[in-house]
Design an enzyme around this catalytic site. Structure first.
Site, mmCIF file in Angstrom:
data_model
loop_
_atom_site.group_PDB
_atom_site.id
_atom_site.type_symbol
_atom_site.label_atom_id
_atom_site.label_comp_id
_atom_site.label_asym_id
_atom_site.label_seq_id
_atom_site.Cartn_x
_atom_site.Cartn_y
_atom_site.Cartn_z
ATOM 1 N N HIS A 26 41.526 1.951 58.809
ATOM 2 C CA HIS A 26 42.242 0.889 60.151
ATOM 3 C C HIS A 26 43.718 0.353 60.280
ATOM 4 O O HIS A 26 43.639 0.048 58.753
ATOM 5 C CB HIS A 26 41.437 -0.032 60.311
ATOM 6 N N TYR B 270 38.713 -9.890 66.004
ATOM 7 C CA TYR B 270 38.076 -10.667 66.629
ATOM 8 C C TYR B 270 38.731 -11.725 67.264
ATOM 9 O O TYR B 270 40.051 -11.778 67.740
ATOM 10 C CB TYR B 270 39.052 -11.279 64.705
ATOM 11 N N PRO C 64 31.629 -13.936 56.189
ATOM 12 C CA PRO C 64 31.985 -13.475 56.707
ATOM 13 C C PRO C 64 33.938 -13.106 57.988
ATOM 14 O O PRO C 64 34.339 -11.790 57.867
ATOM 15 C CB PRO C 64 31.152 -12.480 57.352
ATOM 16 N N LYS D 10 35.705 -10.815 52.996
ATOM 17 C CA LYS D 10 36.180 -10.043 51.321
ATOM 18 C C LYS D 10 34.343 -10.472 50.889
ATOM 19 O O LYS D 10 35.177 -10.071 49.482
ATOM 20 C CB LYS D 10 36.770 -11.817 51.396
ATOM 21 N N TYR E 65 44.003 -9.865 54.475
ATOM 22 C CA TYR E 65 43.157 -8.787 55.220
ATOM 23 C C TYR E 65 43.041 -7.775 54.336
ATOM 24 O O TYR E 65 41.523 -7.021 53.990
ATOM 25 C CB TYR E 65 42.979 -9.320 56.379
#
Ligand code: APR
Ligand code: PHB
Length: 389
Positions: free
Chosen positions: A72, A200, A292, A296, A384
């Site tokens: 991704h 998200y 979550p 991580k 991220y």
């Protein structure tokens, strides 16, 4: 039994540590209280940072992850009726790989079986002894018999409900915790993901996440109250709620189906310091928990054991304990950065009970900044995709 490193827990932390040590000729035994099937049935995280994938390759077990994992290059973040894409690759040239923790665990278990490394499953009454001395021991019972593993070091990789972390003397142990007043209700479903990338969503009704495990299997989550029970959520109710939190075009595209797993995870941030006492070294969830939201948890477990394996190799190769002495501090520096990022992303996207319009406007301002500022987006991308190991 005598081994060099006794590892408690066969989650990703324990199994990967065993693998890294084995590759360097260091003997390790893994002691796990559950059956292997049970360990593999737990549905957990699914995003690997670039550094994690590189380490998995270096450990010689990256084949299936590279074939089946989904690369991704970014994520989508939605807030109310707006949406922005964080282009990791375009911004900082890094990517992540979507590959279930369960699959990684399976690869690691298989590698242990193939190499003949010893893993004891279904060990009862696991206890640690003598961590202040030179020859610590792990005792357990199996099939009604008492067993003992004598080690040079014990790695406590037994998660947040394990026995290892409690062995650090209370007067030396400092804990830090934040409990969030909500959880995530997650559903796994054999339908293609609604989008190519993770979405998200920070919505008025609460957070939602569209994730995936493969091109045909999706993982979805909605934020629920801390007291919610999974029995009260039919699949229909779940998908209705999820769709209400997504933009109409995405909601219309979503393919629903019977859930193959459904569970609620409460959100918590937790760190116990230090991560070492005497000959006991903690790694992964045994030492820290993140909510979550930033994906991580698994990556921190991987980073811990990378640092720990290096320190143990140094000990056996050169006799120097510099790495072991610095382990806790080095691991915790990374842990705290991930704690901060996970807390930030959780704060940005969730509905906090009792928050007034001021709080909501702050979240929107933060989102707008992210959508407008390349620098803000780069900061998210860097965190991220993960700092280099
Ligand atoms: N004795 C032996 N094994 C134990 C004991 C015990 N007393 N207590 C727990 N265990 C085992 C658990 O059954 C589990 O298999 O230790 C293992 C810990 O594994 P995880 O919980 O997966 O923790 P870790 O390996 O640190 O991986 C962290 O897991 O929870 C996720 O989000 C988290 O992705 C992250 C990852
Ligand atoms: C998941 O796919 O389970 C997942 C993905 C990203 C997260 C959390 C969970 O941030």
């Amino acid at each position: 039994m005598r081994t060099q490193v006794g590892i408690v827990g066969a989650g990703p932390a324990g199994l990967l540590l065993g693998r890294l040590l084995e590759r360097q000729g260091i003997d390790a035994v893994v002691i796990e209280r559950r059956p292997a099937d049970y360990v593999l049935s737990r549905i957990r995280a699914g995003v690997l940072e670039q550094g994690s994938t590189e380490l998995i390759d270096a450990a010689g077990i990256g084949g299936r992850m590279r074939r089946e994992g989904l690369v991704h290059e970014g994520i989508e973040i939605a807030f109310d009726d707006r949406r922005t894409r964080i282009d990791f690759h375009g911004l900082i040239g890094r990517t992540v790989v979507v590959y279930g923790q369960t699959e990684l665990t399976r690869d690691l278990m298989l590698a242990r079986t193939e190499s003949g490394a010893v893993t004891v499953y279904e060990a009862e009454d696991v206890a640690l002894h003598g961590i202040d001395g030179d020859l610590p021991r792990i005792t357990y019972a199996k099939d009604g018999m008492a067993h003992e593993v004598v080690c040079d070091f014990i790695a406590g990789c037994d998660g947040s409900h394990g026995v290892s972390h409690a062995m650090i003397p209370a007067e030396l142990r400092v804990t830090h915790e934040r409990v969030y007043p909500f959880g995530w209700l997650g559903v796994l479903v054999d339908r293609p993901p609604v989008a190519d990338e993770l979405i998200y969503a920070g919505h008025e009704r609460g957070f939602a996440l569209c994730s995936m495990r493969s091109a045909t299997r999706s993982r979805y989550y909605v934020q629920v109250g801390a007291a919610e029970r999974v029995e009260d959520w039919s699949d229909d109710r779940f998908f209705d709620e999820l769709c209400r939190r997504l933009d109409p075009a995405t909601a219309a595209r979503l393919q629903t189906g019977p859930s193959i797993e459904k569970s609620i995870a409460r959100l918590r941030s937790f760190v116990a310091e230090p991560m070492r006492h005497g000959r006991l070294l903690l790694a992964g969830d045994a030492a820290h928990i993140v909510p979550p939201t930033g994906a991580k948890g698994l990556n921190l477990a991987i980073a811990d054991v990378a640092i720990l394996a290096e320190a143990l190799v140094e000990h056996y190769r050169s006799g120097s304990d510099r790495g072991l002495d610095g382990y806790s501090e080095r691991a915790l520096a990374r842990v705290w950065n991930a704690e901060r990022f996970s807390w930030w992303m959780t704060s940005l996207l969730h509905r906090f009970p009792g928050t007034d319009s001021f709080g909501r406007r702050l979240q929107r301002a933060e989102f707008d900044h992210l959508a407008r500022s390349r620098r803000a987006a780069e900061v998210l991308a860097e965190n991220y995709t993960g700092l280099a190991l």
